[in-house]
Design a protein around this motif. Structure first.
Motif: not given
Lengths: 80, 80, 158
Positions: A30-31, A64-80
């Motif tokens: 899931f990483e 692009g900056i927003l997409g990188g941040l969304f990808s970095y925090y995606s595990n915390r947003i959606f859960g495992e």
């Protein structure tokens, strides 16, 4: 077509400096990594902004900056 | 031609859902019905908003099927 | 002429989503919760267990089949932009269903590339009806023979 490449590259650079791993380890992990979800997220957010506001290079860099941040925090947003 | 094929598949799937006895295999026919229906939405509403509507309909119907199937699995585990 | 276009799109969409889903391991194990019970029910009526897991995974999360349908819808309405937007939304839907999401996004991107290469010859709206016919042969026609066919493809390919 040029703007897709710019937003994807900016999001990959942001993800690289946030120290995400380069490629996924297995096909069930899931990483979020640099090559799999990050460029798609950058390009997708760029298209939404292009249809909502206007078309330009600053929109591409910002999404692009927003997409990188969304990808970095995606595990915390959606859960495992 | 195209709308007739899609509508025929949707009506056939509704009949098969009524005739099927097993509760888990109804979900499989329901998945095919969702595919035909979201294609019909996009073909009748010929604007980009219609495409977004089709995507939202499809993804949330999939989440509903996921919830029903996982609760069925839990029920079978409890019954043994 | 119209029937010929629909047949060509049927074959292309079928090959696209079956190959990508098989490569990303849908028949191997039930990835999301709830795909297991559908696989076992299909095995009980005389089908194949791996093919049953494949069909259960398609029902329980938007995989390459959903990516193929939504990308062809959005290409018909918006052009190349629509295909990439569809893959973005399919990734979000995959994560909401607790799935990693490799198969869905790659299926959407690959069908976008195929429609873009074939766009001088075939109109994108034939790909929509082709994908619905392809999912009809897998999920709606006859579960026993479809699951046997999918299990056989899984054992031959990997």
């Amino acid at each position: 077509m040029m703007m897709f490449v710019i937003s994807s590259l900016v999001s990959m650079i942001v993800a690289f400096f946030l120290r995400l791993p380069l490629y996924p380890k297995s096909k069930y992990s899931f990483e979020s990594t640099v090559i799999f979800p990050t460029p798609i997220l950058g390009a997708g957010i760029y298209i939404i902004f292009k249809y909502l506001f206007f078309n330009g290079i600053e929109i591409a860099i910002f999404s692009g900056i927003l997409g990188g941040l969304f990808s970095y925090y995606s595990n915390r947003i959606f859960g495992e | 031609m195209i709308n007739e094929i899609l509508g025929g598949i949707a009506v056939l799937m509704i009949i098969r859902i009524f005739l099927e006895r097993s509760r888990a295999r109804k979900l499989v026919y329901l998945c095919c019905l969702n595919f035909a229906f979201s294609a019909l939405i996009a073909l009748y509403v010929k604007y980009p908003a219609g495409g977004i509507l089709a995507i939202v309909y499809f993804i949330f119907s999939t989440i509903t099927s996921n919830a029903i199937a996982s609760s069925l699995e839990k029920i079978y585990e409890l019954e043994g | 002429m119209e029937i010929l276009n629909i047949l060509i799109c049927w074959v292309i969409c079928w090959l696209n989503f079956v190959i990508i889903d098989t490569f990303f391991g849908l028949p191997e194990k039930p990835g999301v919760r709830g795909a297991k019970v559908i696989g076992e029910k299909i095995k009980k009526i005389g089908g194949d267990l791996n093919g049953g897991y494949f069909m259960g995974n398609i029902v329980c999360s938007p995989d390459a089949s959903a990516g193929t349908l939504l990308a062809s819808i959005m290409y018909y309405l918006m052009g190349v932009d629509g295909g990439i937007l569809a893959s973005f939304f399919v990734w979000i839907g995959n994560r909401l269903c607790a799935d990693p999401g490799y198969a869905g996004t790659l299926g959407a991107l690959s069908i976008t590339l195929i429609i873009y290469l074939l766009s001088p010859f075939i109109s994108p709206k034939y790909f929509i009806v082709g994908m619905v016919l392809a999912i009809f042969t897998i999920q709606g026609f006859e579960h026993r023979y479809a699951s046997k066919l999918l299990g056989e493809i899984y054992r031959r390919l990997l």
